[in-house]
Design a protein around this motif. Structure first.
Motif, mmCIF file in Angstrom:
data_model
loop_
_atom_site.group_PDB
_atom_site.id
_atom_site.type_symbol
_atom_site.label_atom_id
_atom_site.label_comp_id
_atom_site.label_asym_id
_atom_site.label_seq_id
_atom_site.Cartn_x
_atom_site.Cartn_y
_atom_site.Cartn_z
ATOM 1 N N ARG A 120 11.977 -22.392 7.191
ATOM 2 C CA ARG A 120 11.267 -21.794 6.055
ATOM 3 C C ARG A 120 9.956 -21.153 6.491
ATOM 4 O O ARG A 120 9.669 -19.989 6.153
ATOM 5 C CB ARG A 120 11.017 -22.876 5.000
ATOM 6 C CG ARG A 120 10.176 -22.424 3.801
ATOM 7 C CD ARG A 120 10.073 -23.561 2.793
ATOM 8 N NE ARG A 120 9.149 -23.257 1.713
ATOM 9 C CZ ARG A 120 7.854 -23.584 1.722
ATOM 10 N NH1 ARG A 120 7.337 -24.216 2.778
ATOM 11 N NH2 ARG A 120 7.082 -23.295 0.688
ATOM 12 N N ARG A 121 9.139 -21.876 7.236
ATOM 13 C CA ARG A 121 7.852 -21.325 7.670
ATOM 14 C C ARG A 121 8.039 -20.150 8.635
ATOM 15 O O ARG A 121 7.230 -19.225 8.658
ATOM 16 C CB ARG A 121 7.000 -22.413 8.319
ATOM 17 C CG ARG A 121 6.407 -23.390 7.315
ATOM 18 C CD ARG A 121 5.419 -24.334 7.944
ATOM 19 N NE ARG A 121 6.049 -25.213 8.926
ATOM 20 C CZ ARG A 121 5.405 -26.217 9.537
ATOM 21 N NH1 ARG A 121 4.125 -26.454 9.270
ATOM 22 N NH2 ARG A 121 6.030 -26.988 10.405
ATOM 23 N N GLU A 122 9.106 -20.191 9.404
ATOM 24 C CA GLU A 122 9.392 -19.067 10.298
ATOM 25 C C GLU A 122 9.679 -17.798 9.499
ATOM 26 O O GLU A 122 9.204 -16.704 9.841
ATOM 27 C CB GLU A 122 10.584 -19.404 11.200
ATOM 28 C CG GLU A 122 10.905 -18.321 12.216
ATOM 29 C CD GLU A 122 12.100 -18.672 13.082
ATOM 30 O OE1 GLU A 122 12.592 -17.776 13.793
ATOM 31 O OE2 GLU A 122 12.550 -19.839 13.046
ATOM 32 N N LEU A 123 10.434 -17.933 8.409
ATOM 33 C CA LEU A 123 10.753 -16.771 7.580
ATOM 34 C C LEU A 123 9.538 -16.290 6.794
ATOM 35 O O LEU A 123 9.377 -15.086 6.562
ATOM 36 C CB LEU A 123 11.909 -17.110 6.639
ATOM 37 C CG LEU A 123 13.285 -17.193 7.318
ATOM 38 C CD1 LEU A 123 14.314 -17.834 6.394
ATOM 39 C CD2 LEU A 123 13.752 -15.817 7.758
ATOM 40 N N ILE A 124 8.684 -17.211 6.388
ATOM 41 C CA ILE A 124 7.435 -16.805 5.722
ATOM 42 C C ILE A 124 6.556 -16.024 6.705
ATOM 43 O O ILE A 124 5.967 -14.992 6.356
ATOM 44 C CB ILE A 124 6.682 -18.033 5.174
ATOM 45 C CG1 ILE A 124 7.471 -18.661 4.013
ATOM 46 C CG2 ILE A 124 5.280 -17.655 4.712
ATOM 47 C CD1 ILE A 124 6.913 -19.988 3.529
ATOM 48 N N THR A 125 6.489 -16.505 7.944
ATOM 49 C CA THR A 125 5.733 -15.791 8.986
ATOM 50 C C THR A 125 6.336 -14.423 9.244
ATOM 51 O O THR A 125 5.615 -13.425 9.401
ATOM 52 C CB THR A 125 5.718 -16.612 10.293
ATOM 53 O OG1 THR A 125 5.198 -17.922 10.028
ATOM 54 C CG2 THR A 125 4.860 -15.930 11.354
ATOM 55 N N ALA A 126 7.672 -14.344 9.271
ATOM 56 C CA ALA A 126 8.344 -13.058 9.476
ATOM 57 C C ALA A 126 7.989 -12.087 8.356
ATOM 58 O O ALA A 126 7.733 -10.897 8.605
ATOM 59 C CB ALA A 126 9.861 -13.256 9.546
ATOM 60 N N ALA A 127 7.966 -12.590 7.113
ATOM 61 C CA ALA A 127 7.623 -11.729 5.977
ATOM 62 C C ALA A 127 6.190 -11.205 6.094
ATOM 63 O O ALA A 127 5.917 -10.034 5.805
ATOM 64 C CB ALA A 127 7.795 -12.501 4.666
ATOM 65 N N LEU A 128 5.259 -12.050 6.537
ATOM 66 C CA LEU A 128 3.879 -11.620 6.739
ATOM 67 C C LEU A 128 3.776 -10.550 7.820
ATOM 68 O O LEU A 128 3.026 -9.571 7.684
ATOM 69 C CB LEU A 128 3.005 -12.820 7.100
ATOM 70 C CG LEU A 128 2.750 -13.841 5.976
ATOM 71 C CD1 LEU A 128 2.008 -15.066 6.515
ATOM 72 C CD2 LEU A 128 1.965 -13.200 4.843
ATOM 73 N N LEU A 129 4.535 -10.715 8.904
ATOM 74 C CA LEU A 129 4.537 -9.724 9.977
ATOM 75 C C LEU A 129 5.152 -8.408 9.506
ATOM 76 O O LEU A 129 4.663 -7.321 9.846
ATOM 77 C CB LEU A 129 5.300 -10.271 11.191
ATOM 78 C CG LEU A 129 4.608 -11.419 11.943
ATOM 79 C CD1 LEU A 129 5.572 -12.065 12.936
ATOM 80 C CD2 LEU A 129 3.364 -10.912 12.670
ATOM 81 N N TYR A 130 6.234 -8.505 8.733
ATOM 82 C CA TYR A 130 6.829 -7.304 8.132
ATOM 83 C C TYR A 130 5.795 -6.578 7.259
ATOM 84 O O TYR A 130 5.646 -5.349 7.320
ATOM 85 C CB TYR A 130 8.024 -7.688 7.259
ATOM 86 C CG TYR A 130 9.351 -7.828 7.968
ATOM 87 C CD1 TYR A 130 9.730 -6.956 8.991
ATOM 88 C CD2 TYR A 130 10.267 -8.817 7.582
ATOM 89 C CE1 TYR A 130 10.957 -7.071 9.609
ATOM 90 C CE2 TYR A 130 11.499 -8.934 8.197
ATOM 91 C CZ TYR A 130 11.842 -8.067 9.212
ATOM 92 O OH TYR A 130 13.065 -8.175 9.820
ATOM 93 N N LEU A 131 5.094 -7.349 6.425
ATOM 94 C CA LEU A 131 4.119 -6.776 5.503
ATOM 95 C C LEU A 131 2.980 -6.102 6.266
ATOM 96 O O LEU A 131 2.618 -4.946 5.974
ATOM 97 C CB LEU A 131 3.572 -7.876 4.595
ATOM 98 C CG LEU A 131 2.474 -7.487 3.601
ATOM 99 C CD1 LEU A 131 2.983 -6.437 2.622
ATOM 100 C CD2 LEU A 131 1.983 -8.723 2.847
ATOM 101 N N LEU A 132 2.449 -6.803 7.252
ATOM 102 C CA LEU A 132 1.341 -6.256 8.038
ATOM 103 C C LEU A 132 1.790 -5.050 8.848
ATOM 104 O O LEU A 132 1.106 -4.011 8.877
ATOM 105 C CB LEU A 132 0.779 -7.340 8.956
ATOM 106 C CG LEU A 132 -0.365 -6.919 9.889
ATOM 107 C CD1 LEU A 132 -1.559 -6.420 9.078
ATOM 108 C CD2 LEU A 132 -0.776 -8.085 10.794
ATOM 109 N N GLY A 133 2.956 -5.162 9.489
ATOM 110 C CA GLY A 133 3.459 -4.059 10.305
ATOM 111 C C GLY A 133 3.771 -2.826 9.492
ATOM 112 O O GLY A 133 3.428 -1.703 9.880
ATOM 113 N N GLY A 134 4.407 -3.016 8.322
ATOM 114 C CA GLY A 134 4.736 -1.877 7.468
ATOM 115 C C GLY A 134 3.498 -1.188 6.919
ATOM 116 O O GLY A 134 3.407 0.051 6.917
ATOM 117 N N ALA A 135 2.512 -1.992 6.481
ATOM 118 C CA ALA A 135 1.286 -1.416 5.930
ATOM 119 C C ALA A 135 0.483 -0.699 7.009
ATOM 120 O O ALA A 135 -0.053 0.403 6.777
ATOM 121 C CB ALA A 135 0.446 -2.514 5.291
#
Length: 565
Positions: free
Chosen positions: A179-194
């Protein structure tokens, strides 16, 4: 010292009329077959495995056997006991079917699967974003005149990030949890996309691409893990294959957005930026989901806290995942079975395993299966075949094929349809039949394409048929099934590290095939390149036929005990 085992004197056979309370999960094979202790006699006796006479048993399982026998005895003639080698075990005559509602499994699948959708979206959006970025008219920048190397870094930046993410998650997977790995992935996606959408210059753009790639590496590791460990056994194949369909959906979404934004100034910013709100939705969704119950049990067995506390958390997590009342008896029973199986498998209860344990014993066998599948998935030439899609369709008289975007959409829709077939059939037909049939089709299509470029040039429909056969065969075999097998084949103890290595193998071989494609095309020509890929496909067919097992209908614990031991 070789491990010893004892065989129970009685094997139970249950008639179909046996009440449901006795027809338990097939995990109970661990209770009625054997228990083993690896280590010295002193260490075995200390942990309660070795009696004074040298007999090996596990007290928990032994007590559970006695409980089952006492309960079974209440049903008189409906329970038959037999002895001897020919007797069938409890699990051989019963098939465990967990009761669940589809509404309860949608969200635990959807939010992790968005990690796959964002991976696919990056592939689709990049094809249009590079055109927009290089356009003097629509780039909206003063640095649009990129060199071939700079453009290559933009395109492959996320791939490098995914490779790095796969490396980083290897030692961190069990610490973070799914779960925490996927939350971290979502944060990286968000930061990378922005960051990519905002990029005032090439350097910031490349950093954004790298960060987004880190998210891909974590998501492609954590998503199949979380889905496999939380979904009901009988639909595990369907849901993990459906994650592959989400990747294809993401590719199509990227193409679709690109076609709308291609003629807008700074359109590439919108193409990359759209990933940010999807990533935010994924992250918020994962925050509402509980941790994987199996991961909680693993941490308890590894001595990372009170085993009883981890067990209670696992029961609560499973109850929430199934939409049941907190602490219900069904979830408690399932967790109890899983915990007993886990204790049976791992005698050294406080050890997480060595850094290289994935290359030893059952874990090595699992890596050969899973890593081999994702390797062959890439080196049978999927990117290379799709490179020729436009020219092949044009030669056959399809005028629209002159537009590369339209070709991509047509192929994407066909991939979506064929992946849908795999999703619908994987839990009915099984993994091996789809793999063997699909890989056979891949080999045949590659040989047909080689023949087309050698001596069948006057029959363009042969090439079109071969192209569609390749795409369709890939999408019912290597496409979804490779990731399905990777997510379920590794033992729980090394599952995080094993899947990390498999993801690394996948992205690494993808990078090699991508970089080697142009030199090989110039050196060999299309006809010999397809012949080479056809030979590799035949080799992969042998690998699937000889090495890859069938896992349909087995729980993750049964795969570990029956296939890997």
């Amino acid at each position: 010292m070789a491990s010893a085992s004892f065989q129970p004197m009685l094997n139970l056979k249950l008639s179909p009329s046996l009440p449901p309370s006795i027809v338990q999960s097939k995990k109970s094979h661990a209770l009625l077959h054997h228990s083993s202790c690896v280590g010295s006699p002193q260490s075995c006796r200390k942990r309660g495995f070795l009696t004074a006479k040298g007999q090996i048993f596990r007290s928990t399982a032994n007590l559970r056997d006695m409980s089952l026998l006492r309960t079974a005895s209440r049903f008189g003639p409906k329970v038959r006991a037999s002895s001897g080698e020919g007797a069938k075990s409890l699990d051989s005559e019963t098939t465990y079917q967990e009761e669940f509602s589809w509404s309860s499994v949608i969200l635990p699948f959807l939010f992790p699967a968005l990690g796959g959708l964002l991976f696919g979206y990056d592939i689709g959006a990049t094809s249009g974003a590079t055109i927009s970025l290089l356009s003097p008219e629509f780039s909206g920048t003063t640095w649009f005149n990129l060199s071939a190397v700079q453009l290559g870094l933009v395109v492959s930046g996320s791939l490098y990030g995914a490779l790095l993410g796969s490396l980083l998650v290897y030692p961190l997977a069990d610490f973070l949890g799914r779960r925490r790995e996927l939350i971290t992935a979502a944060l990286l996606y968000l930061l990378g996309g922005a960051l990519t959408a905002y990029a005032p210059g090439l350097a910031v753009l490349l950093v954004g691409r790298l960060i987004f790639g880190l998210g891909i590496g974590l998501a492609m590791h954590g998503a199949p893990l979380y889905i496999a460990e939380t979904c009901p056994t009988q639909i595990r194949g369907t849901l993990i294959s459906l994650k592959e369909l989400f990747i294809v959906l993401g590719i199509l979404l990227g193409y679709f957005v690109g076609s709308f934004e291609i003629n807008i100034v700074g359109g590439w910013r919108y193409m990359y930026g759209l990933s940010a709100p999807i990533a935010l939705f994924m992250g918020l969704g994962m925050l509402t989901l509980p941790p994987s119950p199996r991961w909680l049990l693993l941490r308890g067995v590894q001595g990372k806290g009170s085993l009883q506390e981890f067990k209670e958390k696992a029961i609560q997590a499973l109850s929430k995942l199934r939409g049941r009342p907190a602490g219900d008896k069904v979830s408690e029973k399932q967790i109890e079975d899983a915990l007993i199986s886990l204790k049976t498998a791992y005698t050294d209860e406080e050890s997480e395993g060595s850094f290289l344990e994935v290359f030893q014993g059952p874990s090595l066998k699992a890596f050969i299966i899973g890593g081999g599948l994702v390797l062959f998935q890439q080196i049978t030439g999927q990117p290379s075949v799709l490179y020729y899609a436009g020219p092949i369709l044009q030669t056959a008289g399809f005028a629209a094929a002159a537009d590369a975007t339209r070709v991509s959409v047509v192929i994407g829709v066909f991939k979506l349809l064929m992946t849908g077939i795999a999703v619908l059939k994987v839990d009915d037909l099984g993994r091996r039949p789809l793999l063997i049939t699909g890989v056979s089709g891949i080999a045949l299509s590659l040989l047909l394409l080689s023949a087309y470029y050698k001596f069948l040039g006057g029959f363009p429909l042969v090439a079109v048929a071969a192209l569609l056969l390749y795409v369709g065969s890939y999408q019912v075999s290597f496409g979804p099934i490779s990731w399905l097998m990777v997510s379920e084949i590794f033992p729980l103890r090394t599952r995080g590290k094993g899947i990390s290595l498999s993801v690394l193998t996948n992205f690494g071989s993808n990078a090699i095939v991508t970089f080697a494609f142009s030199p090989l095309k110039e050196l060999l020509g299309a006809e010999n390149l397809f012949l080479l890929f056809g030979a590799i496909a035949l080799l992969s067919l042998v690998f699937v036929s000889v090495v890859v097992p069938e896992t349909k209908g087995l729980t993750l614990e049964e795969i570990e005990s029956k296939i890997l031991k």
